[in-house]
Structures are given as structure tokens and as C-alpha cells.
Scaffold this motif. Structure first.
Motif, PDB file in Angstrom:
ATOM      1  N   ARG A   1       0.916  -1.126   0.053  1.00 12.14           N
ATOM      2  CA  ARG A   1      -0.053  -0.060  -0.063  1.00 12.14           C
ATOM      3  C   ARG A   1       0.820   1.333   0.029  1.00 12.14           C
ATOM      4  O   ARG A   1       1.715   1.233   0.827  1.00 12.14           O
ATOM      5  CB  ARG A   1      -1.054   0.036   1.151  1.00 12.14           C
ATOM      6  CG  ARG A   1      -2.184   1.014   1.084  1.00 12.14           C
ATOM      7  CD  ARG A   1      -2.991   1.019   2.179  1.00 12.14           C
ATOM      8  NE  ARG A   1      -4.225   1.540   2.241  1.00 12.14           N
ATOM      9  CZ  ARG A   1      -4.902   2.154   3.228  1.00 12.14           C
ATOM     10  NH1 ARG A   1      -4.582   1.658   4.410  1.00 12.14           N
ATOM     11  NH2 ARG A   1      -5.987   2.712   2.948  1.00 12.14           N
ATOM     12  N   PHE A   2       0.583   2.195  -0.693  1.00  5.55           N
ATOM     13  CA  PHE A   2       1.276   3.421  -0.947  1.00  5.55           C
ATOM     14  C   PHE A   2       2.707   3.173  -1.427  1.00  5.55           C
ATOM     15  O   PHE A   2       3.478   4.094  -1.021  1.00  5.55           O
ATOM     16  CB  PHE A   2       1.131   4.200   0.443  1.00  5.55           C
ATOM     17  CG  PHE A   2      -0.116   4.602   0.924  1.00  5.55           C
ATOM     18  CD1 PHE A   2      -0.903   5.041   0.088  1.00  5.55           C
ATOM     19  CD2 PHE A   2      -0.622   4.072   2.067  1.00  5.55           C
ATOM     20  CE1 PHE A   2      -2.370   5.347   0.581  1.00  5.55           C
ATOM     21  CE2 PHE A   2      -1.724   4.293   2.635  1.00  5.55           C
ATOM     22  CZ  PHE A   2      -2.673   4.773   2.052  1.00  5.55           C
TER      23      PHE A   2
ATOM     24  N   ASN B   1       3.969   3.525  -4.054  1.00  2.82           N
ATOM     25  CA  ASN B   1       4.590   4.688  -5.104  1.00  2.82           C
ATOM     26  C   ASN B   1       5.305   5.861  -4.301  1.00  2.82           C
ATOM     27  O   ASN B   1       6.103   6.614  -4.769  1.00  2.82           O
ATOM     28  CB  ASN B   1       3.479   5.254  -5.860  1.00  2.82           C
ATOM     29  CG  ASN B   1       2.858   4.213  -6.716  1.00  2.82           C
ATOM     30  OD1 ASN B   1       3.608   3.975  -7.693  1.00  2.82           O
ATOM     31  ND2 ASN B   1       1.784   3.770  -6.584  1.00  2.82           N
TER      32      ASN B   1
ATOM     33  N   TRP C   1       0.548  17.979 -14.229  1.00  4.61           N
ATOM     34  CA  TRP C   1       0.546  16.946 -15.142  1.00  4.61           C
ATOM     35  C   TRP C   1       0.861  17.525 -16.467  1.00  4.61           C
ATOM     36  O   TRP C   1       1.809  16.862 -17.184  1.00  4.61           O
ATOM     37  CB  TRP C   1      -0.896  16.184 -15.071  1.00  4.61           C
ATOM     38  CG  TRP C   1      -0.757  14.967 -15.816  1.00  4.61           C
ATOM     39  CD1 TRP C   1       0.297  14.192 -16.298  1.00  4.61           C
ATOM     40  CD2 TRP C   1      -1.929  14.023 -16.407  1.00  4.61           C
ATOM     41  NE1 TRP C   1       0.076  13.063 -16.922  1.00  4.61           N
ATOM     42  CE2 TRP C   1      -1.423  13.055 -17.025  1.00  4.61           C
ATOM     43  CE3 TRP C   1      -3.176  14.670 -16.284  1.00  4.61           C
ATOM     44  CZ2 TRP C   1      -2.112  12.073 -17.544  1.00  4.61           C
ATOM     45  CZ3 TRP C   1      -3.969  13.412 -16.967  1.00  4.61           C
ATOM     46  CH2 TRP C   1      -3.569  12.415 -17.625  1.00  4.61           C
TER      47      TRP C   1
ATOM     48  N   LYS D   1      -3.959   8.378   0.211  1.00  2.00           N
ATOM     49  CA  LYS D   1      -4.536   7.869  -0.980  1.00  2.00           C
ATOM     50  C   LYS D   1      -4.392   8.741  -2.148  1.00  2.00           C
ATOM     51  O   LYS D   1      -4.306   8.340  -3.295  1.00  2.00           O
ATOM     52  CB  LYS D   1      -5.902   7.533  -0.624  1.00  2.00           C
ATOM     53  CG  LYS D   1      -6.694   6.915  -1.785  1.00  2.00           C
ATOM     54  CD  LYS D   1      -8.286   6.388  -1.290  1.00  2.00           C
ATOM     55  CE  LYS D   1      -8.894   5.765  -2.567  1.00  2.00           C
ATOM     56  NZ  LYS D   1     -10.105   5.389  -2.212  1.00  2.00           N
ATOM     57  N   ILE D   2      -4.822  10.226  -2.021  1.00  2.00           N
ATOM     58  CA  ILE D   2      -4.965  11.118  -3.026  1.00  2.00           C
ATOM     59  C   ILE D   2      -3.181  11.181  -3.629  1.00  2.00           C
ATOM     60  O   ILE D   2      -2.732  11.307  -4.543  1.00  2.00           O
ATOM     61  CB  ILE D   2      -5.352  12.439  -2.711  1.00  2.00           C
ATOM     62  CG1 ILE D   2      -6.843  12.099  -2.490  1.00  2.00           C
ATOM     63  CG2 ILE D   2      -5.046  13.503  -3.712  1.00  2.00           C
ATOM     64  CD1 ILE D   2      -7.599  13.535  -1.827  1.00  2.00           C
TER      65      ILE D   2
ATOM     66  N   ASP E   1      -0.507   9.429  -3.435  1.00  2.00           N
ATOM     67  CA  ASP E   1      -0.161   8.152  -3.738  1.00  2.00           C
ATOM     68  C   ASP E   1      -0.664   7.961  -5.227  1.00  2.00           C
ATOM     69  O   ASP E   1      -0.212   7.544  -6.224  1.00  2.00           O
ATOM     70  CB  ASP E   1      -0.551   6.708  -2.935  1.00  2.00           C
ATOM     71  CG  ASP E   1       0.336   5.637  -3.649  1.00  2.00           C
ATOM     72  OD1 ASP E   1       1.439   5.494  -3.379  1.00  2.00           O
ATOM     73  OD2 ASP E   1      -0.228   4.962  -4.279  1.00  2.00           O
ATOM     74  N   LYS E   2      -1.827   8.346  -5.335  1.00  3.23           N
ATOM     75  CA  LYS E   2      -2.579   8.137  -6.705  1.00  3.23           C
ATOM     76  C   LYS E   2      -1.860   9.256  -7.845  1.00  3.23           C
ATOM     77  O   LYS E   2      -1.765   8.958  -8.769  1.00  3.23           O
ATOM     78  CB  LYS E   2      -4.240   8.500  -6.734  1.00  3.23           C
ATOM     79  CG  LYS E   2      -5.023   8.163  -7.862  1.00  3.23           C
ATOM     80  CD  LYS E   2      -6.422   8.273  -7.635  1.00  3.23           C
ATOM     81  CE  LYS E   2      -7.166   8.160  -8.945  1.00  3.23           C
ATOM     82  NZ  LYS E   2      -8.525   8.433  -8.816  1.00  3.23           N
ATOM     83  N   VAL E   3      -1.606  10.507  -7.343  1.00  4.03           N
ATOM     84  CA  VAL E   3      -0.791  11.415  -8.246  1.00  4.03           C
ATOM     85  C   VAL E   3       0.326  10.783  -8.721  1.00  4.03           C
ATOM     86  O   VAL E   3       0.490  10.982  -9.976  1.00  4.03           O
ATOM     87  CB  VAL E   3      -0.597  12.621  -7.511  1.00  4.03           C
ATOM     88  CG1 VAL E   3       0.438  13.551  -8.209  1.00  4.03           C
ATOM     89  CG2 VAL E   3      -1.943  13.393  -6.948  1.00  4.03           C
TER      90      VAL E   3
ATOM     91  N   GLU F   1       1.014   7.445  -8.859  1.00  2.00           N
ATOM     92  CA  GLU F   1       0.597   6.245  -9.601  1.00  2.00           C
ATOM     93  C   GLU F   1       0.258   6.278 -11.011  1.00  2.00           C
ATOM     94  O   GLU F   1       0.583   5.749 -11.977  1.00  2.00           O
ATOM     95  CB  GLU F   1      -0.208   5.132  -8.894  1.00  2.00           C
ATOM     96  CG  GLU F   1      -0.937   4.205  -9.586  1.00  2.00           C
ATOM     97  CD  GLU F   1      -2.010   3.438  -8.867  1.00  2.00           C
ATOM     98  OE1 GLU F   1      -2.520   2.338  -9.389  1.00  2.00           O
ATOM     99  OE2 GLU F   1      -2.524   3.989  -7.859  1.00  2.00           O
ATOM    100  N   GLU F   2      -0.411   7.592 -11.232  1.00  2.64           N
ATOM    101  CA  GLU F   2      -0.921   8.022 -12.461  1.00  2.64           C
ATOM    102  C   GLU F   2      -0.093   8.823 -13.221  1.00  2.64           C
ATOM    103  O   GLU F   2      -0.225   9.253 -14.545  1.00  2.64           O
ATOM    104  CB  GLU F   2      -2.274   8.677 -12.385  1.00  2.64           C
ATOM    105  CG  GLU F   2      -3.452   7.943 -11.629  1.00  2.64           C
ATOM    106  CD  GLU F   2      -4.626   8.974 -11.691  1.00  2.64           C
ATOM    107  OE1 GLU F   2      -4.739  10.085 -11.570  1.00  2.64           O
ATOM    108  OE2 GLU F   2      -5.706   8.119 -11.299  1.00  2.64           O
TER     109      GLU F   2
ATOM    110  N   LYS G   1       1.160  11.702 -12.768  1.00  3.81           N
ATOM    111  CA  LYS G   1       1.137  13.308 -12.972  1.00  3.81           C
ATOM    112  C   LYS G   1       2.146  14.129 -12.324  1.00  3.81           C
ATOM    113  O   LYS G   1       2.123  15.189 -12.305  1.00  3.81           O
ATOM    114  CB  LYS G   1      -0.267  13.544 -12.359  1.00  3.81           C
ATOM    115  CG  LYS G   1      -1.623  12.937 -13.070  1.00  3.81           C
ATOM    116  CD  LYS G   1      -2.762  13.188 -12.437  1.00  3.81           C
ATOM    117  CE  LYS G   1      -4.035  12.592 -13.657  1.00  3.81           C
ATOM    118  NZ  LYS G   1      -5.298  13.079 -13.011  1.00  3.81           N
TER     119      LYS G   1
END
Length: 666
Positions: A3-4, A6, A305, A325-326, A328-330, A332-333, A335
Motif C-alpha cells: 500500500r502506498f 509509489n 501533469w 490515498k490522493i 499516492d494516486k498522483v 501512480e497515474e 501526474k
């Protein structure tokens, strides 16, 4: 996949290896961190950054340092406003680097050419002549015109970056971030709105970037060709007209917009910058540069991005990225390559460590209030955090286990009562927490109801989980009385009974069309389609915004000449803009004389009387302290403390700090 994962991958900026993708964003106004005469950083500064290094941050980007005082002597009564890089401070810089490095964290110093047109108004009043790229109006004193710097002066300022780089690189500081953001002097040179020069520092974008490129060359000349340098700038200024901002991403822009920012990125990369740190906003649009609770988390990531896709060097994203969560998603994607968080590390310096260990429920959330910063601007006290009294006081304050455990009765389960219970229990005291309702939270519960107050909901959940984990003895649905106290026989009583809405003496106040803010937030009563809110403080303004977003026609009636919610300037500016953009009508200089069945009768400052129609009248004129229990204990032979709103209705900062200070010392 962990988890996390990235967030915890290593990365390089130039030649420097960074252990993870989490950076501490630069934050300024820490005047308690340096000597105001010589500019030497102090032990308090070192302790502050070391605490964040302990918390597993990969990269610390420091508070801002100025590089020279010869051309722009920016002082207040002889005292430095910004720290300045000097040879005599090199030993302290080395000490800071050594301690931070011991935790595997890297540190870059942020360097600035100074404020330019955004110099503080009181400094200008004292005789300081602000400078800029061109003859711009001073932001805080529009009647004052800035002096345009000469070519020779600009060249000398660029050279000063080289001298500063030599000092800090020799001290072991890992790199530099050049501060080209938020409308400060370098930003004034790179932005056409403020740069109307015809010489080598003006003209097209390439010409306007001459200054930061010369700064880079000066740094490399003194610190070495491989010394890492980040450039920080805004991808969008959010200026729609001179001196005016907007809450909308797609409104017209007269400052820098994203297309030019992309071209800037390409030029800066070609010039040799190793990394770009993209932000948004400026002084005209302070709430974009200093995002309040009303802006969503990760609000500017998509702008970052667009820049990242145009370059091959690392790009740092910032802007309310404190929710793991936000963040890590940045990454992962794709951006951004690194995420920077600022105020979240004031609230919880061990944010990164807790994310890594999976202890998300233990992260003390930032609520976007800026209150610790607001007190700095208004009173001059040191910069800190509303939720973390230890911020900026890392070694002055501490929680020590007590040598003598005492029975402590706490009356009230609002934020003050919960914080006092939490700290007292951590110290080893026997804590009994009484709450008259069936839930912990007090005023945090209604305050968390609007959809734009999600951070308050996160704070409420944090406290509820911390109290539950601590196994504190809680008695719900129990009102504390003197008789109960005598029965429990505690050693100490902490009264945290909160406050209740003020109901003013106005004609017709008993009518059925009258409600309070808390009634609405808690779902006890509903409003009609036409709503009058009596009171234009923070409580009234935020309720007006919530109702307007729900499609209600809302009118705020305020006796003062203008709406003045008592909050940080960035938060206030955005709240007032949101009220305007959501169609809230505001009647200032207006007093309610009587509440009638279909609205209110008001008078203005000229004593003109008129009726204002409404289905519902909401009373939002403040809170009064509940002092019944505390007053009833006066004269009793028991040590009693009063904390939070029952002492005086104020802010979250006051409740947390009072509770913390009392519980940490009994």
C-alpha cells in the motif's frame, strides 16, 4: 503491491538520491528561527527540521532565504524580515545538514531575490522603497510605485545567488530551490503583467526568463556544474483583473496561464534546471497559493501533469496533498514525480512514517485553517499549527510521563475535552471523560456537516479514534454536576462544557420561523427556499454558502460596514468570493429591528426602515460560554481548570492549545 508503494520509491534530482517521493514544501514567516540582526538560524530552527526528518520525509525544502541586503534592504526597525544567507551562518547550516542527513533525509535551501512589489505595507510606510521588474504599483500600498531595477542591479542580485550557493554547498546542504513563485521579485520578472522592460530582462518569454537563467549560471559557477537546482513557479496566477482573483479554473487569466507555463518548463529544462516545483496563485489570488479548507485536495495536480508531460526532468506537485490515498494516486497515474506537503507536516511531522507503517488513523489531519499563520500576521507571535502546539517548539514543549498519577474528571467531550483527556492519559493519569450527549465531538459535529468542511470531519474522526484507542473511561449521556463530582471525588476537574448559541433580544424572536445554525447543521429543523441569516461572521457566512449551494436564496444581514469573518486573509478572500459567485445577497450596515411572520424589519445606518422577505430566519450572532459548572465549583476545595469555549468561545487553536497546556503540566 504494498500500500502506498509509489510514495516510497527512491528518486534522483540531478546527482542527489532521495529515499522517497515525499518532500516538505517550503513555508515561510518562521521569524522565530533566526536572529533578526545577523540572520543566523538558531537551535529552534534545527530542531524543527530534524523532527520532520525523523518522520521519514525524503526531501526538506527549507523556509525562504534572501541572498543579498545591499540592493534591497528589507528590514523592520533594523530587524531582518527574511533570513539571509551569510558566511557567519555556515557553521549552523552545516549542523542542520548533519542532523537531517543522519535520518537519511536530504535538504535543499530555498533562495529568493526578495518580495519586490509585494513588500509588506508597514515596511513601505517606514520608508522602504520597493523595487520590481518595472514601475509597478506596490501590492499592499497601491499609491506607491515601485522603482524598476537597473540592469546592473539585476546582475548583482543574480551574482548573489552564486555567493549564497557557495556558502550552503560548502556546508553540506544538498541543493537549492529558486523561488520564482507567488508574485515575488523573480516572478515579477518572468511575468508579462509585471515586466514591461525593453532590455535583455524583458520582451518575450525567453527574455523574461533571463533573470532565473542567470541565477542558475551563477549558482553553478560557484557550487559546481552538478549541484542540483529546482525552480519553483506558478503554473497559473488566477488573476482575472488587476487586484482580483476567481475561484474558477476556467476564468480568463491576465497573469501567467498554463500554456505559457509549459513553454517556461521547456526553456528552464534546456537551461539546466534539474527539477520543477509547480504551484499556483500569487498575492492577488492568495487562496490558490495558500489553499484553505474550501479548495479540494489535489486541486492543481492536473496543471502540474500538463507541465510534466512537456519535460524529462522530475516535477514536484503541491496543493493539499496530505491525504495519503490522493498523494499516492498522483504518483501512480504519473501526474508528478514527487509530492510536496506543507501544512500537513506542521500538524503531524511524522506523516510519512505513519503512512509507511500503515497507521493512517494516527495522522493528525491539517484542516486548512491557517490559524497558526494568522496569529503571526496579527500579533507577531511565532508561526505554528492550530492542532500541534509542539510545532516550532519541538524541544520547549514535551509530554512527560507523570511521577504521580491522579484521578482527573473532564466535563465535556468536545475538542478541548478530548485533547485534554488524550494528553492526560498519555502521561499516565486516570482519566474519566463525561459527555452529556451520546457522541464525542461537541461543536466539531455541526461544523463538519457542510460538504466543504470535510477536513473538520477528518479531524473529528481522528479524535474519536484516538480516544477509543486510548481506552479512556467515557461516560456518555451524563451531565456533570457538583454532586457527581463529589461522588467521583477526583483530584482535578477540567471543565470543558462548551458554549451555546446567543439568542439576541429582538422583537419577534420567539416565532416558529426562527432557527439557529446548529439546528440546521444537525437536521433538527429545515429552512424554506428564502433564508435570512442574521450575522455575517464565519458561522453565518459558511452556513450561507452551504444553503446557497443547495439552491436556497440567501441574504446575510450584518450590522458592521462589511463582512469580516475572523479568519486568515486567504480563507476570508475565498469565502467571500464563493458567497458572491453563489449569489448570496449581503446587507451590511443593517440592523434587524423585528422578526415577523414573513421575514424581518431592518434599518440601515441612516435609520431607513424596510421589510426583507424570507421563509426562515437563522440566528448566527455568536456563542455564549456555558459557565454553569465552573461557576458552581468556585470555592470548592478541588483544583479546577476551565478550557475551551466555556472559558470564552474562540477557535479550534485556542481549545487545543489550552487543553494541551493544562493536561501536559498537571
Amino acid at each position: 503491491m504494498k500500500r502506498f508503494e509509489n510514495l516510497f520509491k527512491p528518486i534522483k534530482i540531478g546527482t542527489v538520491n532521495i529515499k522517497n517521493r515525499i518532500a516538505m514544501a517550503p513555508m515561510n514567516d518562521f521569524h522565530q528561527f533566526f536572529d533578526g540582526i545577523e540572520g543566523t538560524i538558531n537551535q529552534r530552527c534545527i530542531d524543527y527540521y530534524v523532527e520532520r526528518a525523523k518522520g521519514e520525509i525524503g526531501l526538506i525544502i527549507s523556509m525562504v532565504f534572501k541572498t543579498e541586503e545591499e540592493i534591497t534592504q528589507y528590514r523592520d526597525n533594523g530587524m531582518l524580515i527574511w533570513d539571509i544567507i551569510t558566511k557567519r551562518s555556515q557553521e549552523r547550516y552545516a549542523e542542520l545538514a548533519k542532523y537531517v542527513h543522519s535520518y537519511g533525509t536530504k535538504i535543499f535551501f530555498q533562495l529568493s531575490a526578495g518580495p519586490g512589489r509585494v513588500a509588506k505595507g508597514e515596511i513601505i510606510d517606514a520608508g522602504f522603497v520597493p523595487v520590481s521588474a518595472s514601475d509597478n504599483k506596490a501590492f499592499f500600498r497601491p499609491n506607491v510605485t515601485c522603482r524598476a531595477l537597473s540592469i546592473g542591479e539585476v546582475e548583482k542580485i543574480a551574482e548573489s545567488f552564486g555567493k549564497a550557493a557557495e556558502i550552503i554547498s560548502n556546508a553540506g546542504i544538498d541543493g537549492i530551490e529558486v523561488h520564482g513563485h507567488e508574485g515575488y521579485l523573480i516572478d515579477q520578472f518572468t511575468t508579462a503583467l509585471w515586466n514591461r522592460r525593453k532590455d535583455k530582462y524583458g520582451g518575450d518569454l525567453q527574455g523574461r526568463l533571463t533573470f532565473p537563467i542567470e541565477i542558475l549560471k551563477a549558482i553553478r559557477e560557484k557550487a559546481g556544474e552538478d549541484y542540483p537546482v529546482i525552480y519553483r513557479y506558478g503554473s497559473k496566477h488566477f488573476i482575472t483583473d488587476p487586484w482580483k482573483s476567481t475561484t474558477r479554473l476556467d476564468d480568463k487569466e491576465i497573469g501567467r496561464d498554463i500554456d505559457e507555463s509549459i513553454e517556461m518548463a521547456k526553456i528552464l529544462e534546456k537551461a539546466g534546471y534539474n527539477c520543477l516545483h509547480t504551484d499556483v496563485g500569487c498575492y492577488e489570488s492568495a487562496y490558490w497559493a495558500h489553499p484553505p479548507i474550501y479548495l479540494p485536495h489535489g486541486f492543481s495536480v492536473d496543471l502540474t501533469w500538463k507541465i510534466k508531460k512537456a519535460v524529462n526532468i522530475p516535477v514536484i506537485a503541491v496543493g493539499r496533498l496530505g491525504i495519503p490515498k490522493i498523494a499516492d494516486k498522483v504518483l501512480e497515474e504519473g501526474k508528478a514525480d514527487i509530492i510536496a506537503i506543507g501544512r500537513d507536516l506542521l500538524a503531524d511531522p511524522h506523516w510519512a512514517r505513519k503512512v509507511k507503517e500503515g497507521r493512517l488513523e494516527d495522522i493528525r489531519p491539517c484542516i486548512g485553517c491557517h490559524e497558526g499563520m494568522y496569529r503571526t500576521e496579527v500579533t507577531g507571535q511565532y508561526l505554528t499549527c492550530a492542532l500541534n502546539p509542539f510545532c516550532g517548539n519541538e524541544t520547549s514543549f514535551s509530554i512527560k510521563v507523570t511521577k504521580e498519577s491522579k484521578k482527573i474528571l473532564i466535563a465535556g467531550g468536545g475538542i478541548a475535552g478530548m485533547e485534554a483527556a488524550r494528553i492526560a492519559q498519555m502521561r499516565g493519569h486516570d482519566v474519566l471523560l463525561f459527555e452529556k450527549t451520546g457522541n464525542l465531538g461537541g461543536q466539531l459535529i455541526p461544523a463538519s456537516k457542510p460538504d466543504f468542511k470535510g477536513d473538520i470531519k477528518r479531524l473529528l474522526e481522528y479524535y474519536q479514534k484516538q480516544i477509543n484507542k486510548s481506552k479512556i473511561n467515557i461516560k456518555f449521556n451524563t451531565t456533570v454536576t457538583p454532586a457527581l463530582i463529589h461522588k467521583v471525588n477526583p483530584d482535578i476537574v477540567i471543565v470543558a462544557t462548551g458554549a451555546n448559541p446567543i439568542i439576541p433580544k429582538i422583537g419577534g424572536i420567539g416565532r416558529t420561523n426562527i432557527v439557529t445554525c446548529i439546528d440546521i447543521y444537525m437536521g433538527k429543523k429545515e429552512t424554506g427556499n428564502d433564508v435570512i441569516i442574521v450575522g455575517g461572521g464565519l458561522e453565518g457566512c459558511e452556513l450561507a454558502l452551504m444553503l446557497a449551494k443547495d439552491g436556497k436564496k440567501v441574504t446575510i444581514i450584518e450590522m458592521l460596514p462589511k463582512l469580516e469573518p475572523d479568519i486568515h486573509r486567504a480563507n476570508k478572500a475565498m469565502l467571500l468570493d464563493l458567497l458572491d459567485e453563489n449569489g448570496v445577497e449581503v446587507l451590511t450596515g443593517t440592523k434587524v429591528q423585528e422578526i415577523i411572520y414573513d421575514g424581518v424589519i431592518v434599518t440601515d445606518n441612516d435609520l431607513n426602515k424596510r421589510n426583507v422577505k424570507a421563509d426562515t430566519v437563522v440566528i448566527a450572532v455568536g456563542m455564549k460560554p456555558d459557565k454553569y459548572l465552573y461557576n458552581s465549583l468556585i470555592g470548592e476545595p478541588i483544583l479546577t481548570y476551565e478550557i475551551g469555549d466555556c472559558k470564552d468561545p474562540r477557535k479550534i487553536l485556542d481549545a487545543v492549545w489550552e487543553a494541551n497546556m493544562v493536561a501536559a503540566t498537571i
